[in-house]
Each structure stands twice: as structure tokens, then as C-alpha cells.
Design a protein around this motif. Structure first.
Motif, mmCIF file in Angstrom:
data_model
loop_
_atom_site.group_PDB
_atom_site.id
_atom_site.type_symbol
_atom_site.label_atom_id
_atom_site.label_comp_id
_atom_site.label_asym_id
_atom_site.label_seq_id
_atom_site.Cartn_x
_atom_site.Cartn_y
_atom_site.Cartn_z
ATOM 1 N N ALA A 164 -7.076 -1.179 9.099
ATOM 2 C CA ALA A 164 -6.828 -0.307 8.443
ATOM 3 C C ALA A 164 -7.552 -1.663 6.936
ATOM 4 O O ALA A 164 -8.699 -0.094 6.458
ATOM 5 C CB ALA A 164 -5.492 0.202 7.623
ATOM 6 N N GLY A 165 -7.516 -2.102 6.646
ATOM 7 C CA GLY A 165 -7.721 -3.312 5.606
ATOM 8 C C GLY A 165 -9.743 -3.006 6.257
ATOM 9 O O GLY A 165 -10.455 -3.571 5.568
ATOM 10 N N LEU A 166 -9.603 -3.198 7.294
ATOM 11 C CA LEU A 166 -10.723 -3.932 7.562
ATOM 12 C C LEU A 166 -12.169 -2.874 8.374
ATOM 13 O O LEU A 166 -13.516 -3.000 7.477
ATOM 14 C CB LEU A 166 -10.877 -4.134 9.828
ATOM 15 C CG LEU A 166 -12.257 -4.757 9.905
ATOM 16 C CD1 LEU A 166 -12.378 -5.667 9.729
ATOM 17 C CD2 LEU A 166 -11.583 -4.762 11.845
ATOM 18 N N ALA A 167 -11.185 -1.683 8.040
ATOM 19 C CA ALA A 167 -12.056 -0.384 7.990
ATOM 20 C C ALA A 167 -12.871 -0.440 6.842
ATOM 21 O O ALA A 167 -14.010 0.217 6.605
ATOM 22 C CB ALA A 167 -11.434 0.534 9.101
ATOM 23 N N SER A 176 7.482 -5.277 13.291
ATOM 24 C CA SER A 176 6.738 -5.672 12.570
ATOM 25 C C SER A 176 5.278 -6.394 12.743
ATOM 26 O O SER A 176 4.735 -5.947 11.968
ATOM 27 C CB SER A 176 7.533 -6.970 11.997
ATOM 28 O OG SER A 176 8.697 -6.860 11.473
ATOM 29 N N VAL A 177 5.434 -6.297 13.869
ATOM 30 C CA VAL A 177 3.915 -6.750 14.490
ATOM 31 C C VAL A 177 2.886 -5.460 14.358
ATOM 32 O O VAL A 177 2.274 -5.185 14.037
ATOM 33 C CB VAL A 177 3.522 -7.313 15.889
ATOM 34 C CG1 VAL A 177 2.664 -7.121 16.019
ATOM 35 C CG2 VAL A 177 4.285 -8.798 15.675
ATOM 36 N N SER A 178 3.525 -4.410 14.529
ATOM 37 C CA SER A 178 2.894 -2.966 14.485
ATOM 38 C C SER A 178 2.381 -2.919 13.417
ATOM 39 O O SER A 178 0.920 -2.544 12.430
ATOM 40 C CB SER A 178 3.301 -1.756 14.971
ATOM 41 O OG SER A 178 4.507 -1.815 14.904
ATOM 42 N N PHE A 179 3.178 -3.092 11.955
ATOM 43 C CA PHE A 179 2.411 -2.577 10.543
ATOM 44 C C PHE A 179 1.660 -3.529 10.252
ATOM 45 O O PHE A 179 0.834 -2.995 9.833
ATOM 46 C CB PHE A 179 3.863 -2.655 10.092
ATOM 47 C CG PHE A 179 4.714 -1.645 9.639
ATOM 48 C CD1 PHE A 179 5.476 -0.378 11.168
ATOM 49 C CD2 PHE A 179 4.363 -0.614 8.333
ATOM 50 C CE1 PHE A 179 5.350 0.580 10.799
ATOM 51 C CE2 PHE A 179 4.587 0.966 8.857
ATOM 52 C CZ PHE A 179 5.618 1.279 9.820
ATOM 53 N N ALA A 180 1.957 -5.290 10.343
ATOM 54 C CA ALA A 180 0.883 -6.301 10.535
ATOM 55 C C ALA A 180 0.012 -5.393 10.654
ATOM 56 O O ALA A 180 -1.661 -5.368 10.665
ATOM 57 C CB ALA A 180 1.449 -7.023 10.603
ATOM 58 N N GLY A 219 0.862 -5.544 5.415
ATOM 59 C CA GLY A 219 1.441 -4.237 5.881
ATOM 60 C C GLY A 219 3.405 -5.023 6.739
ATOM 61 O O GLY A 219 3.893 -3.802 6.947
ATOM 62 N N TRP A 220 3.020 -5.987 6.711
ATOM 63 C CA TRP A 220 3.983 -6.974 6.982
ATOM 64 C C TRP A 220 5.428 -6.721 6.274
ATOM 65 O O TRP A 220 6.168 -6.284 6.130
ATOM 66 C CB TRP A 220 4.107 -8.967 7.620
ATOM 67 C CG TRP A 220 5.146 -9.263 8.364
ATOM 68 C CD1 TRP A 220 5.759 -8.522 8.999
ATOM 69 C CD2 TRP A 220 6.113 -9.767 6.827
ATOM 70 N NE1 TRP A 220 7.680 -9.265 8.601
ATOM 71 C CE2 TRP A 220 7.537 -10.124 7.969
ATOM 72 C CE3 TRP A 220 6.619 -9.964 5.462
ATOM 73 C CZ2 TRP A 220 8.965 -11.185 7.477
ATOM 74 C CZ3 TRP A 220 7.405 -10.640 5.243
ATOM 75 C CH2 TRP A 220 8.864 -11.260 5.787
ATOM 76 N N ALA A 221 4.758 -6.801 4.462
ATOM 77 C CA ALA A 221 5.831 -6.634 3.686
ATOM 78 C C ALA A 221 5.506 -4.950 3.669
ATOM 79 O O ALA A 221 7.586 -4.986 2.834
ATOM 80 C CB ALA A 221 4.722 -7.172 2.254
ATOM 81 N N VAL A 273 -1.860 4.295 5.249
ATOM 82 C CA VAL A 273 -3.271 3.501 6.326
ATOM 83 C C VAL A 273 -4.597 3.675 4.793
ATOM 84 O O VAL A 273 -5.468 2.859 4.928
ATOM 85 C CB VAL A 273 -3.512 4.274 7.717
ATOM 86 C CG1 VAL A 273 -2.368 3.823 7.940
ATOM 87 C CG2 VAL A 273 -3.926 5.287 7.597
ATOM 88 N N GLY A 274 -4.794 4.675 4.444
ATOM 89 C CA GLY A 274 -5.539 4.861 3.303
ATOM 90 C C GLY A 274 -5.645 4.284 2.409
ATOM 91 O O GLY A 274 -6.576 3.473 1.934
ATOM 92 N N GLU A 275 -5.254 4.010 1.744
ATOM 93 C CA GLU A 275 -4.591 3.380 0.374
ATOM 94 C C GLU A 275 -4.500 1.720 1.478
ATOM 95 O O GLU A 275 -5.080 0.645 0.537
ATOM 96 C CB GLU A 275 -3.123 3.203 0.136
ATOM 97 C CG GLU A 275 -2.933 4.651 -0.370
ATOM 98 C CD GLU A 275 -4.032 5.473 -1.061
ATOM 99 O OE1 GLU A 275 -4.634 5.327 -2.517
ATOM 100 O OE2 GLU A 275 -4.292 6.733 -0.609
ATOM 101 N N TRP A 276 -4.231 1.646 2.054
ATOM 102 C CA TRP A 276 -4.300 0.009 2.637
ATOM 103 C C TRP A 276 -6.441 -0.374 3.614
ATOM 104 O O TRP A 276 -6.730 -1.773 2.775
ATOM 105 C CB TRP A 276 -3.774 -0.137 4.460
ATOM 106 C CG TRP A 276 -2.371 -0.369 4.102
ATOM 107 C CD1 TRP A 276 -1.435 -1.025 2.861
ATOM 108 C CD2 TRP A 276 -1.574 -0.821 5.130
ATOM 109 N NE1 TRP A 276 -0.123 -0.957 3.250
ATOM 110 C CE2 TRP A 276 -0.304 -0.642 4.414
ATOM 111 C CE3 TRP A 276 -1.552 0.125 6.911
ATOM 112 C CZ2 TRP A 276 1.305 -0.547 5.615
ATOM 113 C CZ3 TRP A 276 -0.347 0.248 7.400
ATOM 114 C CH2 TRP A 276 1.233 -0.355 6.749
#
Lengths: 306, 291, 375
Positions: free
Chosen positions: B202-205, B192-196, B76-78, B39-42
Motif C-alpha cells: 500500500a505504501g508503495l502504491a 504478522s507477515v501478511s500485514f507487513a 503494518g507489523w505494528a 490500506v488507503g491511509e497506509w
């Protein structure tokens, strides 16, 4: 008897090889053997006993720094310094192990991760005692009975450490202790029901493997004759975990294969792919986990069976 | 006193960022049990998305932000598809996808490192660099913006889990995977949805924090650790826990730096000590999951 | 038949007249924390080596650079130093982190191989180990603070704040800055550290504000964390002057700290009006098509110094090179006008104590030189 002969033979082979190598290859070989030693110990803790800990590498650092501080800041003679260094590792390991018996799975992982980081903070803020950010350099192994151990002879010392650690862990694995550890890994409640004192076994395993890591660290201190905080960072804790997983957790051969492969890989990748080598390394690790979740040794087993 | 109020604003903003990262972890842990340290890298990738769209191509901020979030959801989905699903389908132990994701940390970080020059990159502020006085509280525009956006996101997810059918199915999967599958809930779609969702949050953060700290390829690891500490403190069970944990961590950090009578260097140990204390005495965190 | 003879003669003369190359080792960081500094520095070095080769090389032989990546990991660094020595390098240039350079020294000292860092500025590199084969030509932390203080002398500072980060170099520079300040009789009323990965510098800046300093000295080297300091400074509307280490001379601040650094003074080893600098920038642009900045100059000067030493030694014997380097006097791209690198009285830190300049940010651009040296 033949068992002891086999260990002795391996020792002679490993130590003897160092006499035929150049300085650079000797250096890589030594560090490789140190990593294999660490991986074997970590494999026992994580692969055989199922304890997910990230503190193994921190104990490597504790051992290294302890022996250097004892020898060169406190001027303690070598044999006492070794004993005290081991004692420090055991004490710190106990201090961490006893409260951690209450933690499971990723909580233990987290606590030991925090410990690893705290260790680095202490090193950096340690002022004159730990040498702060710059660490301690400008020392060398004192003479033992007037003999200077260096070069391939020191590599022989490392080989002895490796073979000794392997032999010890092997014997433990093939005893009731090893069975108890595996039982705890597979199902702690069932193990307790069968009469295993789970907490005590966990503490013993943690303390033992951490002390072994500490001794390995003490030997490392005289390889580069420098200790500083960047050497013991937490990235290495993850690398150690990868080594054991990729090789095959729970199997000594797996730890050896994983350590050899992942330690030597950057040396080969770097000239091949230039500065993308870390990216390629990451992709290979992910690929290895996806292709062989039981580790490379698992693939080998499957191949043997077919 | 004025110092404390100012710190309150900045600590709240930082706490919201940590809380968002903690939320990202939570979204993935609850239904699957998988701890995704990537998540940090995301967050870092999200920040660099901001560098490309907002700094380089100077898109409208709202449009750029929405695009980055959508892009991260796809990432995230990928990631789930590539690194997680093959292992789960093969029945590998839960540790395997966690480790594969750890490997992905390296992949994400290096992909960015080789694609951009090594220096930190600027990401623009949506409202510029100014100061807002709101009653007794004073802080930068960005701090207030971060708090506002985070509260929206948390409110949204709270409603989702409490009120919507989808959210309830997530909870069901979190409680008992097998029972949920038996009741007809599509496990792989939930994953899938949870990862997306986790990647988008995370990206928003990353996008929110990067105008202050600049986008650089090493920013992922500290965020991942801070987010995880926030999660442990707040508890994995509830969405509000992530925010609470983030705020507590951030206040502890900043108040210690300001008021604690110890050498400045040691204040970095505060979050680590907090983490270890919580793990030993209260590993389930402050807020318990609903029964 | 004649073409065959011709070809044989050509081949023969190529073999006879081509000399073995002079191997020079470079240990740099391509992927780790030192990358933002190592990358441009090494590019400057490579450009310099190519320039030397275009002019015929050293002693009639071409330079062959053997470049290794130590990932900012000191234990790998030492192994790579051994590898380069085994491959027959006559000199090793260290272009990575300070602890990595330090660790390589244990190897070069033992193998009696000359080693130099043209960019590290940690004072302890030449003092921690008595290694006669190691030189350092980066601008030392002690020189930086002395130059900053000489410039600030007119301001009559009584009490100041010192702020840095928790990187190893930041801590080292912080120590030397503090020592320099106290030696001048200036009281350090606040000493703060911004840890790597922090999301704000507000608490630390609040403490500094409360201490009411006449000025603030920045010794940190982490870009993102330094930008946080500037942001908090502006947000609190603080007015005391800021004096910074040479880290502020890196051009990245002009983009990530836009609008925040007007009026900040910093030490630099680069005078953009110096004729050598102008020539270097033009030549670099022409050869590579890219713009250069001060970091490139460190690497360039490094390889030039090595070439000077080998030329003066007249051979590739390591002992002769060592003696020659100890006696070298060379005016390069870095440093104030007229500054020469030299190693007088057996010292191994070669940057002239009077060779730094103080510059100031005007708007967002790195501005003019406002002070030179320590007088």
C-alpha cells in the motif's frame, strides 16, 4: 398497562427537559436524540439481525430530501408529503433489500456503501430538484392547524419520535420476529432449517429500519431548516457503526449509550485538546473496541455479574 | 485512435495503482479474513514518507523508496500487533478487528494532518516530467515507471504464492486455518507477515501515485474505495485478480470520462455502479480461487 | 499596612477601570476539507485582533475571540453558532466551508446576530436567504469571471473550454463562470469535471483538446486535482492560454505545480505592491516570525471590518452594529489599490466588482498584476 405508562413517563421526561434548556443546549439535545433514534434502528438491523449495512444514513438523507422536495418544490400539503416521503423510503429500501438478500457479510456492506455514495452523487448532480451542491434552504415547517411548532415544542416532537421508535423496536425484539432475527444473525442456515423464511425476514428488517431512518430524516429537515450533501456524507455511516459497536451491538441500551457517548464526545474534547480532537477521538474508539469487544454494555454486564 | 492509445497508457498506470491497493487488501484478507480499510491511509503515509525523504531531504530515489517501503512494513507489523492480535487472541468475532482498523483510519489520517501543514505536498518524479513514445503507445515517464514497478511486484507475489514454501503455507492458512495450524504452520507469524506485506504494498502504491496527485491527508479514502472495488471485480482468490480488477476499473472510469455521452459529473458514478453490479451478479469476482 | 492599602487601591481601580471584553465569535475548520484555507485565514484574523488589542481595543474594550471548530460539518456549524450566541458574542465570523456558512445563517437570522464571511466566494450566500444580518466580503465568483473576461477581451475569444472539480465551491464557481462566458457571447465548447480523488485528468483533457478551444477557464478549487489538469496539459503539449479562478493565487501551487504554471493567468484579490499589503506582511512577520500570504489578508480584513462597524456604532448593540456595517466604507489589505469594501443600496456582498486584479505566473513565481478591475 405499566409498560405503556413507562413509555409515557419517559416521553414526558425527555420532552419536558427541553423547556429548561438554552437554545444551544436545545440544539445539541435535539441532534443527540435524532442520533439515538438512528442508532436504535441501526442496532436492530446490524446488532440484532446481523446485517452489515452502510446505507442507514443514506435513508436519513432520502427522508429529509424527500419531504423538503415534496413540500417546497412540488407544493404538496404536509400530511400527504409525510405519507409520500415514507412511501419513497419504503420503495427505495425494497429496491435495495430484495437483491441484497443474496449477499452476505461484507458484500452487503459494500453494496450499501456504494449506495450511500451514489446517493451523494445524485444529490450533487440533481440540479434544481435537489439544489445541487448548495442544497435547499430558506424554508420552515408549515403551520399545522394554524399552529407554529418551534423551539422546545419541536424538541418534544423529536422526543416522541425517539420514544416511539424505541417502543416499536422493543416490542418487535420481544416477539417471534426478534427471535427470528437473532437466529438469522447467529446462523442463517440453522434458522432456515427451523422454518424461518430468511429472505423475507431480512427484507422486512431492512425495509422497516430504513423507513424508520427516513422518518427520522424527515424530522431532521426542520431542525436546521437546511439540507445539503455534506450533511449526509458516508463518514456518518461509519460513526453510526462505531456508536453501536462501542455501546454494545444487539442491545438497545448499548445503542443508546454508544450514541450519547460518541455524539457528545467531540463537544467535550474540542475545547480540551484543541485541533487534535479527532485524533484523540480515533484513539478512544480503537481503545474502546480493544478493551471491550462486546461494547460498553458488555462491561456493565460483567460488572453486574461479579 | 491516438486518444485511445494515450488513454490506454494512463489507464494502465492508474489501474496498476488500484491493483496494488487491491493486492494489499488481498494479502491480509486471504490468511485472516480481515478487511483492512486502513490500506488507503497506509498509501497516504507512504506518500508522506516520500515527502519527507525525497522532497525535504532529497535522498537518492531508489534509496528513499526502499526506506519508505521498509518503514511501511514496520508500520503494518505494528498495526497488527496493536489493533488486531489482542482481539484475535481473545477470540473476538471477526468484525471486531475490522472495526478497530476502521478506527485506525482516523488515527493515521489525523496523525499526518497534525504533523504537516494542511496544503498538498509535492513528491518528486524519479525520472522527471517527460513523455516517452514506445511504438504506437505514448505516455509520461511516470506512467511507464508505475507499470514497470507494479508488474515486478505482481510477478514477485505470484511466484511467491505459486512456487515458494512460504507462499504455499499462506494458501494453506487461507483455505483452512485450523488444518494449517495442525500442520505446524505458525498462524501468528503468517498474520504478522501478511500485514507487513500489505502495508508495504500500500505504501508503495501511495509513493507511485503521489508525484501526480500530490501528497495530502485526504488522499487515503478515495484510494481505499477504488482499491476495494478493484478487489471485488477481480476476485479475492488470486493475485492476478487484483491487477485485473484494477485495470478493468481504471479503464471503465477513464473510457467513460472520455467517450460516454453523459454529463461529466455523472462519470464518478461509474465505479460505484460497477461495484454494485458485480456484487449483485458476480460477488466472487472474475477470477476464481484455485480449488 | 501601606502596601495593603496600595494593593487594595490597585485592585479596586483594576476592577473599576477594566471593562468587560467585546466577545467576537469565530467558526473555523481545523481538521476537515476547508483546513488549507481556513487555517491561514484564521491566523490572519487572530493577528488582527491582537493588533487591535495592542492599540487599546475598540471603544476602550479589548476583543475576546471565541474560536470554535466545525470540522467542515454544516450541522455542527449551526450548533456552534447557537453556542456562541448563548455565550454573548456580538458578531460571528464564518471562516469555514460555504455550506457551513449557509447553515449558520439560519441561526443568525433567527437570533438577529450579525455574521460575516470574509473569505467565502459563493454568490448564493447572500441571495439564498433574506438575512439582513449577514454580509460577505469575499471575492464573488461572478466578479472573478467578469474580471478575467475583461482582461481577455482583447484576445477576441470565440470558443472556450471550462473545467472544474466536483467540490461544492468548484461547482458553484463553474456555474457562474459559464454564465459569465455565455453572457459575453463566448461559446463554451467543452465542460469537464475532475472528481475528487482522481488519479489523472487525461480523459477530460483529451475531450477538451478535441473541442479545439481558444482558451481554457479553470473554476476548480481542489489543489491536487488542479495539478492533474496542469500535468495533462503539459503532457499533451497543449498551447491554448489558461485563465483560472482565485484558487490559483494560493502559494501552494508554487511548490506542487513547479514547472507547470508558467504563463497561467488568474484572478486575485491581492496586489503585492499595494502599500497596505507591504505593511501587513511586515507587521505579521514581526509579530509571529512567519511569512504571510493572501489568505491571511482575508481574515485580517474581516476582523478590521468588524472593528470599524462596532466603532461606528459606538456601542455593542447588535442593531446598531448592523446599521453601521451596512454603511461601512473601508480600505483594507485585500483588493486592488484604492478599493474600498462597501455595501451600497442594501446589498450585502461587499467586495467591489472592480476590486480584483489579474496576475500571471512568471516561471514558478506569482508575477505582476497585468490587469485591474472590469473596465
Amino acid at each position: 398497562m405499566s409498560g405503556a405508562l413507562r413509555w409515557l413517563g419517559a416521553l414526558v421526561l425527555l420532552a419536558g427537559a427541553s423547556f429548561f434548556m438554552s437554545d444551544y443546549h436545545n440544539d445539541v439535545y435535539r441532534k443527540l436524540m435524532l442520533w439515538v433514534t438512528l442508532a436504535l434502528g441501526y442496532n436492530f438491523l446490524f446488532g440484532i439481525c446481523g446485517q452489515v449495512a452502510f446505507s442507514h444514513f443514506a435513508f436519513y438523507g432520502i427522508g429529509a430530501y424527500s419531504v423538503v422536495i415534496l413540500l417546497f418544490q412540488l407544493h404538496v400539503p404536509l400530511p400527504i408529503a409525510i405519507v409520500l416521503g415514507v412511501a419513497v423510503c419504503i420503495l427505495v429500501a425494497l429496491a435495495v433489500a430484495i437483491p441484497s438478500t443474496r449477499l452476505e457479510g461484507f458484500y452487503l456492506a459494500l453494496a450499501t456503501l456504494a449506495l450511500g455514495q451514489l446517493f451523494i452523487v445524485v444529490l450533487n448532480e440533481g440540479g434544481a430538484v435537489t439544489g445541487g451542491n448548495g442544497g435547499i434552504a430558506n424554508y420552515r415547517l408549515p403551520d399545522i392547524f394554524g399552529v407554529r411548532i418551534r423551539g422546545p415544542w419541536y424538541t418534544a416532537v423529536i422526543a416522541t419520535l425517539l420514544v416511539g421508535t424505541f417502543a416499536l423496536l422493543w416490542r418487535l425484539d420481544h416477539s417471534w420476529f426478534g427471535r427470528a432475527c437473532r437466529a438469522i444473525r447467529d446462523n442463517a442456515e440453522a434458522a432456515a432449517a427451523m422454518g424461518v423464511n430468511v429472505a423475507r425476514v431480512k427484507v422486512i428488517v431492512f425495509t422497516l429500519t430504513s423507513a424508520l431512518a427516513g422518518i427520522t430524516g424527515m424530522v431532521y429537515a426542520f431542525v436546521d431548516n437546511t439540507v445539503n450533501p455534506p450533511i449526509f456524507g458516508i463518514d456518518n455511516a461509519f460513526l453510526l457503526l462505531f456508536m453501536v459497536i462501542v455501546g454494545g451491538a444487539g442491545r438497545h441500551a448499548g445503542a443508546i449509550i454508544g450514541a450519547v457517548l460518541l455524539f457528545l464526545l467531540p463537544f467535550f474534547l474540542s475545547p480540551l485538546v484543541g485541533h487534535h480532537h479527532v485524533l484523540v477521538f480515533g484513539l478512544l474508539v480503537v481503545g474502546a473496541i480493544l478493551a471491550a469487544p462486546k461494547g460498553l454494555i458488555g462491561l456493565y454486564d460483567a460488572f453486574r455479574r461479579s | 485512435m491516438q486518444d485511445f492509445l494515450e488513454l490506454a497508457v494512463s489507464a494502465t498506470a492508474s489501474g496498476c495503482v488500484y491493483g496494488l491497493v487491491a493486492l494489499a487488501y488481498l494479502l491480509m484478507i486471504r490468511p485472516t479474513g480481515i478487511i483492512n480499510f486502513a490500506v488507503g491511509e497506509w498509501a497516504m503515509v507512504g506518500a508522506f514518507g516520500g515527502v519527507v525523504l525525497l522532497t525535504k531531504y532529497e535522498w537518492n530515489y531508489a534509496l528513499g523508496m526502499a526506506t519508505v517501503i521498509a518503514f511501511m512494513a514496520a508500520v503494518g507489523w505494528a498495526t497488527e500487533r496493536i489493533a488486531v492480535r489482542p482481539l484475535v487472541e481473545r477470540g473476538a468475532p471477526i468484525l471486531a478487528p475490522i472495526l478497530a482498523l476502521l478506527g485506525m483510519v482516523m488515527v493515521f489520517r489525523e496523525s499526518i494532518s497534525v504533523s504537516f501543514p494542511p496544503d498538498p505536498h509535492a513528491v518528486p518524479y524519479p525520472f522527471g516530467l517527460g513523455r516517452l513514445e514506445w511504438g504506437p503507445l505514448g505516455g509520461s515517464y511516470q506512467s511507464f515507471f508505475i507499470v514497470a514497478v507494479s508488474l515486478l511486484v505482481f510477478a514477485g507475489f505470484w511466484l511467491f504464492f505459486e512456487k515458494s514454501l512460504w507462499g504455499r503455507s499462506f494458501e494453506a492458512v487461507a483455505l483452512n486455518r485450523r488444518a494449517a495450524a495442525l500442520m505446524g504452520i505458525n498462524l501468528s507469524r503468517v498474520t504478522s507477515v501478511s500485514f507487513a506485506g500489505g502495508a508495504a504494498v500500500a505504501g508503495l502504491a501511495g509513493l507511485l501515485v503521489s508525484p501526480n496527485v500530490s501528497a495530502h491527508y485526504l488522499m487515503g479514502v478515495p484510494l481505499a474505495i477504488q482499491g476495494f472495488t478493484a478487489l471485488v471485480i477481480g476476485g479475492v482468490g488470486r493475485v492476478e485478480g487484483a491487477l485485473l480488477g484494477g485495470l478493468l476499473l481504471s479503464f471503465a472510469e477513464q473510457l467513460a470520462a472520455r467517450y460516454a455521452p453523459i454529463a461529466s459529473g455523472f462519470t464518478q458514478g461509474v465505479p460505484l455502479l460497477l461495484l454494485m453490479l458485480f456484487l449483485i451478479f458476480r460477488p466472487t469476482g472474475l477470477l476464481r480461487a484455485r480449488a | 499596612m501601606r502596601s495593603l492599602l496600595f494593593a487594595t487601591l490597585a485592585l479596586f481601580s483594576a476592577v473599576v477601570f477594566s471593562q468587560p471584553t467585546i466577545k467576537i465569535g469565530v467558526i473555523t475548520d481545523r481538521v476537515g476539507v476547508s483546513k488549507p484555507y481556513s487555517e491561514p485565514s484564521t491566523e490572519g484574523l487572530i493577528f488582527g485582533a491582537e493588533e487591535i488589542n495592542r492599540r487599546g481595543g475598540i471603544l476602550g474594550r479589548k476583543i475576546e475571540l471565541l474560536v470554535e471548530d466545525d470540522q467542515s460539518r454544516p450541522d455542527i456549524s449551526a450548533a456552534l453558532a447557537r453556542k456562541l450566541i448563548d455565550q454573548g458574542v456580538v458578531f460571528i465570523l464564518s471562516m469555514s466551508l460555504t455550506p457551513a456558512t449557509q447553515q449558520q445563517q439560519t441561526v443568525t437570522m433567527e437570533a438577529k446576530t450579525p455574521q460575516m464571511t470574509p473569505m467565502n466566494s459563493g454568490d448564493t450566500l447572500t441571495t439564498q436567504l433574506p438575512n439582513p444580518y449577514f454580509w460577505q466580503t469575499g471575492p464573488l465568483g461572478s466578479i472573478q469571471i467578469a474580471t478575467l473576461l475583461a482582461h481577455a477581451r482583447a484576445k477576441n475569444l470565440k470558443q472556450v473550454a471550462l473545467i472544474t472539480d466536483n467540490s461544492d465551491l468548484g461547482q458553484l464557481l463553474g456555474r457562474f463562470f459559464k454564465a459569465g462566458l455565455e453572457k459575453s457571447g463566448i461559446k463554451v465548447v467543452a465542460e469537464e469535471v475532475i472528481p475528487r480523488g482522481a488519479t489523472t485528468a487525461s480523459p477530460q483533457m483529451q475531450k477538451i483538446r478535441a473541442a479545439n478551444p481558444d482558451a481554457m477557464f479553470m473554476a476548480g478549487v481542489l489543489t491536487a486535482e488542479n495539478v492533474l489538469i496542469f500535468k495533462a496539459y503539459r503532457e499533451f503539449g497543449l498551447k491554448f492560454p489558461i485563465h483560472s479562478s482565485y484558487n490559483l493565487s494560493v502559494p501552494v501551487y508554487m511548490t506542487v505545480a513547479k514547472g507547470l504554471i508558467d504563463g497561467v493567468t488568474f484572478v486575485d484579490a491581492y496586489d503585492p505592491e499595494k502599500p497596505q499589503v507591504k505593511a501587513f506582511e511586515a507587521a505579521y512577520k514581526k509579530a509571529t516570525g512567519k511569512d504571510s500570504f493572501n489568505l491571511h489578508g482575508y481574515g485580517y480584513d474581516g476582523i478590521m471590518l468588524v472593528a470599524e462597524a462596532i466603532k461606528a456604532a459606538g456601542s455593542t448593540d447588535k442593531e446598531k452594529i448592523r446599521a453601521a456595517m451596512q454603511n461601512v466604507k473601508y480600505e483594507g489589505v485585500m483588493g486592488a489599490r484604492g478599493m474600498k469594501y462597501s455595501f451600497p443600496e442594501g446589498k450585502r456582498a461587499g467586495f467591489d466588482p472592480n476590486g480584483m486584479v489579474v496576475r500571471v505566473y512568471e516561471g514558478d513565481k506569482q508575477g505582476r498584476v497585468i490587469y485591474t478591475g472590469q473596465k
